[in-house]
Write an enzyme that holds these catalytic residues in place. Structure first.
Site, PDB file in Angstrom:
ATOM      1  N   GLY A 176       6.657  -7.597 -15.998  1.00  0.00           N
ATOM      2  CA  GLY A 176       5.781  -7.630 -14.833  1.00  0.00           C
ATOM      3  C   GLY A 176       5.190  -6.282 -14.496  1.00  0.00           C
ATOM      4  O   GLY A 176       4.058  -6.192 -14.000  1.00  0.00           O
ATOM      5  N   ASP A 177       5.927  -5.209 -14.771  1.00  0.00           N
ATOM      6  CA  ASP A 177       5.416  -3.853 -14.562  1.00  0.00           C
ATOM      7  C   ASP A 177       4.167  -3.648 -15.407  1.00  0.00           C
ATOM      8  O   ASP A 177       3.152  -3.135 -14.937  1.00  0.00           O
ATOM      9  CB  ASP A 177       6.506  -2.839 -14.909  1.00  0.00           C
ATOM     10  CG  ASP A 177       6.049  -1.398 -14.764  1.00  0.00           C
ATOM     11  OD1 ASP A 177       5.440  -1.063 -13.727  1.00  0.00           O
ATOM     12  OD2 ASP A 177       6.306  -0.600 -15.682  1.00  0.00           O
ATOM     13  N   GLY A 178       4.232  -4.064 -16.655  1.00  0.00           N
ATOM     14  CA  GLY A 178       3.081  -3.934 -17.553  1.00  0.00           C
ATOM     15  C   GLY A 178       1.921  -4.824 -17.133  1.00  0.00           C
ATOM     16  O   GLY A 178       0.755  -4.409 -17.178  1.00  0.00           O
TER      17      GLY A 178
END
Length: 137
Positions: A26-28
């Site tokens: 999700g960070d990416g």
């Protein structure tokens, strides 16, 4: 061949992915959305794109942004967010409080979870709402 831009992860496989795994993905996803948004809205010159991106993807900014979408989340989405938020971090960046970092991890887990299900429409809806909030600018 797997199409990594149009995923549809089955529920049993999705359940087997750790919360930190969801947050990592999700960070990416969130960063790619921010970078796309910055380029499409002409918010920064090429020289300042990285600096502008960091401003949006840093834990304190994510924590502020997620507060604006919490009332919009479904019960399942809230559960994923809480799971991510309640994960014990191994370390916390210097520029973030523990609470901000945990909120950001919850947001990232939610974005990873939605992405793996191919729910790009929902990702766009939540992201657009966050970027419209005055706290994001």
């Amino acid at each position: 061949m797997t199409d990594y831009f149009q995923l549809s992860c089955p529920p049993d496989k999705l359940q087997s992915i750790s919360t930190l795994g969801l947050a990592h993905l999700g960070d990416g996803v969130f960063e790619l959305m921010v970078r796309s948004w910055l380029c499409l809205h002409g918010k920064a010159t090429s020289k300042g794109l990285h600096k502008a991106t960091v401003r949006y993807v840093a834990a304190p900014a994510q924590a502020k942004a997620v507060a604006g979408i919490l009332p919009l989340l479904t019960e399942d989405e809230r559960a994923v967010y809480r799971r991510g938020r309640n994960t014990s971090p191994h370390s916390i960046p210097q520029n973030a409080s523990r609470a901000d970092y945990q909120s950001a991890t919850g947001l990232e887990a939610l974005f990873g979870w939605l992405y793996l299900q191919g729910q790009t429409g929902r990702l766009n809806q939540l992201f657009d709402h966050m970027m419209e909030e005055p706290t994001c600018h």
